[in-house]
Design an enzyme around this catalytic site. Structure first.
Site, PDB file in Angstrom:
ATOM      1  N   GLY A  20     -18.891  69.601 -29.980  1.00 53.41           N
ATOM      2  CA  GLY A  20     -17.887  69.681 -28.889  1.00 53.41           C
ATOM      3  C   GLY A  20     -16.721  70.645 -28.826  1.00 53.41           C
ATOM      4  N   SER A  26     -10.323  74.023 -27.967  1.00 53.46           N
ATOM      5  CA  SER A  26     -11.025  72.693 -28.179  1.00 53.46           C
ATOM      6  C   SER A  26     -10.683  72.050 -29.371  1.00 53.46           C
ATOM      7  CB  SER A  26     -12.620  72.888 -28.347  1.00 53.46           C
ATOM      8  OG  SER A  26     -13.338  73.564 -27.403  1.00 53.46           O
ATOM      9  N   ILE A  27     -10.551  70.443 -29.172  1.00 51.83           N
ATOM     10  CA  ILE A  27     -10.112  69.581 -30.334  1.00 51.83           C
ATOM     11  C   ILE A  27     -10.619  69.561 -31.171  1.00 51.83           C
ATOM     12  CG2 ILE A  27      -9.733  67.130 -30.636  1.00 51.83           C
ATOM     13  CD1 ILE A  27      -8.382  66.852 -27.836  1.00 51.83           C
ATOM     14  N   ASP A  71     -27.675  68.745 -25.879  1.00 51.82           N
ATOM     15  CA  ASP A  71     -27.172  68.440 -24.843  1.00 51.82           C
ATOM     16  C   ASP A  71     -26.988  66.694 -25.145  1.00 51.82           C
ATOM     17  OD1 ASP A  71     -26.707  66.930 -22.439  1.00 51.82           O
ATOM     18  OD2 ASP A  71     -28.106  67.994 -21.100  1.00 51.82           O
ATOM     19  N   ALA A 102     -17.463  64.101 -17.013  1.00 56.51           N
ATOM     20  CA  ALA A 102     -17.844  63.554 -15.842  1.00 56.51           C
ATOM     21  C   ALA A 102     -17.725  64.383 -14.718  1.00 56.51           C
ATOM     22  CB  ALA A 102     -16.639  62.433 -15.538  1.00 56.51           C
ATOM     23  N   TYR A 162      -7.825  59.779 -13.873  1.00 60.67           N
ATOM     24  CA  TYR A 162      -8.389  59.627 -14.960  1.00 60.67           C
ATOM     25  C   TYR A 162      -9.820  58.682 -14.676  1.00 60.67           C
ATOM     26  CZ  TYR A 162      -9.517  60.209 -19.862  1.00 60.67           C
ATOM     27  OH  TYR A 162     -10.139  60.492 -21.121  1.00 60.67           O
ATOM     28  N   LYS A 169     -13.934  55.798 -21.733  1.00 61.61           N
ATOM     29  CA  LYS A 169     -13.330  55.560 -22.842  1.00 61.61           C
ATOM     30  C   LYS A 169     -12.968  54.079 -23.374  1.00 61.61           C
ATOM     31  CE  LYS A 169     -12.495  60.351 -23.767  1.00 61.61           C
ATOM     32  NZ  LYS A 169     -13.437  60.860 -24.536  1.00 61.61           N
ATOM     33  N   LYS A 199      -4.162  70.885 -23.126  1.00 64.35           N
ATOM     34  CA  LYS A 199      -4.572  71.778 -22.551  1.00 64.35           C
ATOM     35  C   LYS A 199      -5.937  72.594 -23.066  1.00 64.35           C
ATOM     36  CE  LYS A 199      -3.031  75.323 -19.177  1.00 64.35           C
ATOM     37  NZ  LYS A 199      -2.271  76.367 -19.189  1.00 64.35           N
ATOM     38  N   LEU A 201     -10.391  73.014 -21.809  1.00 60.93           N
ATOM     39  CA  LEU A 201     -11.125  73.089 -21.034  1.00 60.93           C
ATOM     40  C   LEU A 201     -11.713  71.841 -20.111  1.00 60.93           C
ATOM     41  CD1 LEU A 201     -13.196  75.681 -19.759  1.00 60.93           C
ATOM     42  CD2 LEU A 201     -14.962  75.019 -21.174  1.00 60.93           C
ATOM     43  N   ALA A 202     -12.050  70.764 -20.835  1.00 61.36           N
ATOM     44  CA  ALA A 202     -12.246  69.561 -20.328  1.00 61.36           C
ATOM     45  C   ALA A 202     -10.922  69.037 -19.571  1.00 61.36           C
ATOM     46  CB  ALA A 202     -12.522  68.417 -21.499  1.00 61.36           C
TER      47      ALA A 202
HETATM   48  P1  NAD Z   1     -13.355  70.795 -24.671  1.00 63.53           P
HETATM   49  O1  NAD Z   1     -13.736  70.949 -23.073  1.00 63.53           O
HETATM   50  O2  NAD Z   1     -12.883  71.811 -25.264  1.00 63.53           O
HETATM   51  O3  NAD Z   1     -14.553  70.044 -25.162  1.00 63.53           O
HETATM   52  C1  NAD Z   1     -15.267  69.032 -24.467  1.00 63.53           C
HETATM   53  C2  NAD Z   1     -16.805  69.422 -25.208  1.00 63.53           C
HETATM   54  O4  NAD Z   1     -17.779  68.376 -24.560  1.00 63.53           O
HETATM   55  C3  NAD Z   1     -17.246  70.839 -24.735  1.00 63.53           C
HETATM   56  O5  NAD Z   1     -17.557  71.400 -26.022  1.00 63.53           O
HETATM   57  C4  NAD Z   1     -18.367  70.616 -23.978  1.00 63.53           C
HETATM   58  O6  NAD Z   1     -19.501  71.586 -24.160  1.00 63.53           O
HETATM   59  C5  NAD Z   1     -18.927  69.332 -24.485  1.00 63.53           C
HETATM   60  N1  NAD Z   1     -19.868  68.651 -23.480  1.00 63.53           N
HETATM   61  C6  NAD Z   1     -19.703  68.456 -22.248  1.00 63.53           C
HETATM   62  N2  NAD Z   1     -20.778  67.769 -21.785  1.00 63.53           N
HETATM   63  C7  NAD Z   1     -21.744  67.891 -22.792  1.00 63.53           C
HETATM   64  C8  NAD Z   1     -23.239  67.618 -22.707  1.00 63.53           C
HETATM   65  N3  NAD Z   1     -23.929  67.002 -21.887  1.00 63.53           N
HETATM   66  N4  NAD Z   1     -23.546  67.721 -24.120  1.00 63.53           N
HETATM   67  C9  NAD Z   1     -22.963  68.202 -25.350  1.00 63.53           C
HETATM   68  N5  NAD Z   1     -21.689  68.439 -25.038  1.00 63.53           N
HETATM   69  C10 NAD Z   1     -20.911  68.346 -23.896  1.00 63.53           C
HETATM   70  O7  NAD Z   1     -12.046  69.826 -24.103  1.00 63.53           O
HETATM   71  P2  NAD Z   1     -11.529  68.755 -25.140  1.00 63.53           P
HETATM   72  O8  NAD Z   1     -10.106  68.386 -24.525  1.00 63.53           O
HETATM   73  O9  NAD Z   1     -11.353  69.313 -26.624  1.00 63.53           O
HETATM   74  O10 NAD Z   1     -12.465  67.670 -25.348  1.00 63.53           O
HETATM   75  C11 NAD Z   1     -12.971  66.904 -26.488  1.00 63.53           C
HETATM   76  C12 NAD Z   1     -12.818  65.380 -26.593  1.00 63.53           C
HETATM   77  O11 NAD Z   1     -11.499  65.168 -26.578  1.00 63.53           O
HETATM   78  C13 NAD Z   1     -13.200  64.877 -25.194  1.00 63.53           C
HETATM   79  O12 NAD Z   1     -14.110  63.664 -25.721  1.00 63.53           O
HETATM   80  C14 NAD Z   1     -12.155  64.489 -24.510  1.00 63.53           C
HETATM   81  O13 NAD Z   1     -12.213  63.416 -23.411  1.00 63.53           O
HETATM   82  C15 NAD Z   1     -11.222  64.063 -25.687  1.00 63.53           C
HETATM   83  N6  NAD Z   1      -9.613  64.065 -25.258  1.00 63.53           N
HETATM   84  C16 NAD Z   1      -9.024  65.122 -24.861  1.00 63.53           C
HETATM   85  C17 NAD Z   1      -7.797  65.191 -24.255  1.00 63.53           C
HETATM   86  C18 NAD Z   1      -7.302  66.367 -23.701  1.00 63.53           C
HETATM   87  O14 NAD Z   1      -6.172  65.980 -23.401  1.00 63.53           O
HETATM   88  N7  NAD Z   1      -7.747  67.807 -23.770  1.00 63.53           N
HETATM   89  C19 NAD Z   1      -6.899  63.890 -24.753  1.00 63.53           C
HETATM   90  C20 NAD Z   1      -7.844  62.936 -25.296  1.00 63.53           C
HETATM   91  C21 NAD Z   1      -8.971  62.918 -25.542  1.00 63.53           C
END
Ligand code: NAD
Length: 262
Positions: A20, A26-27, A71, A102, A162, A169, A199, A201-202
């Protein structure tokens, strides 16, 4: 905001696979940096050429040469990741599942309009993939292990726009509890971290994300947005022996936002 963390080598010799990382916001990247700081060896996955280009240099900057396509919707690719790790490392100690998806049209307007295919896709990639990855990781966790996923408050309470992701989730958190029961006897702990809005990409895919962020800044007890470093440190804690009695939990890293009633 944060105290500087000293290196204690809490994870020396541990092998961690991180699903991820899309970029340096990214987190999963915050988590990778924290695990690396404490001595873990890391492997990364990516989906698609554009993300590969960003992930490779980031992996290299933490001394990792293992960067594998995956994937999360493909059982075959998940199996292939763990086969490669078996050949390279022989074992795995930590899995970080930081993946969610989504369709953009499901993250605006009314939840009532969620399509059957949109529902299936969100639940498949954002929740089921944790089960599929865990199943492949378990045979490589001979001395126990740690699985961590990322959830959000939208699993517990309704957050505007959401929509289906909140449902995914909620399923993810139920998967965490159920896997924790299955795997506890093998000393494999399974936990979720529920960060406040960050903030990334997701997050850019969620309508009115700015409004959500501003709301948290004004209402959360700490009156601010959390950082990926803070989430990384919580993941580090969960993966370390300091958290040896914790499994099946969802830990909020949200400046206290979830405790607010009004
Ligand atoms: P991010 O966009 O940096 O990371 C999301 C990752 O999911 C990306 O690396 C993307 O390539 C990957 N991904 C999406 N579809 C995929 C697939 N089919 N196969 C493999 N990888 C796939 O964003 P983020 O905010 O770091 O998200 C990481 C997690 O943290 C997610 O589960 C998100 O729901 C969760 N989260 C985010 C927030 C927020 O505010 N950003 C808050 C709470 C939870």
């Amino acid at each position: 905001m944060m105290t500087e963390s000293k290196k204690l080598n809490m994870l020396r010799g541990k092998k961690a696979i991180i699903f991820g990382v899309a970029n340096e916001r990214s987190i999963a990247w915050g988590i990778a940096q924290a695990l690396h700081r404490e001595g873990a060896d890391l492997a990364f996955t990516f989906v698609g050429d554009a993300i590969e280009k960003r992930v490779r240099p980031l992996a290299e900057s933490l001394g990792s040469k293992i960067v594998i396509p995956c994937d999360a919707a493909s059982d075959q690719q998940i199996v292939s990741v763990f086969n490669q790790l078996k050949n390279i490392w022989g074992e795995v100690d930590i899995v970080i599942h930081s993946v969610a998806y989504a369709n953009k049209e499901e993250l605006k307007g009314s939840f009532l309009q969620t399509s059957r295919e949109g529902f299936r896709l969100a639940l498949d990639i954002s929740a089921y993939s944790l089960v599929a990855m865990t199943r492949e990781a378990v045979p490589l966790m001979k001395k126990g292990g740690n699985i961590i996923t990322l959830s959000y408050f939208g699993a517990e309470k309704v957050i505007p726009h959401y929509n289906v992701m909140g449902v995914a989730k909620a399923a993810l958190e139920a998967c965490v509890r159920t896997l924790a029961v299955d795997l506890g006897p093998q000393n494999i702990r399974v936990n979720a971290i529920s960060p406040g809005p960050i903030k990334t990409l997701a997050a850019a895919g969620i309508s009115d994300f700015k409004v959500i962020g501003h709301h948290v800044e004004t209402k959360a007890p700490l009156r601010r947005i959390v950082t990926i470093e803070e989430v990384g440190n919580t993941a580090l804690f969960l993966c370390s022996s300091l958290a040896s009695g914790i499994t099946g939990e969802t830990i909020h890293v949200d400046g206290g936002y979830n405790i607010i009633g009004m």
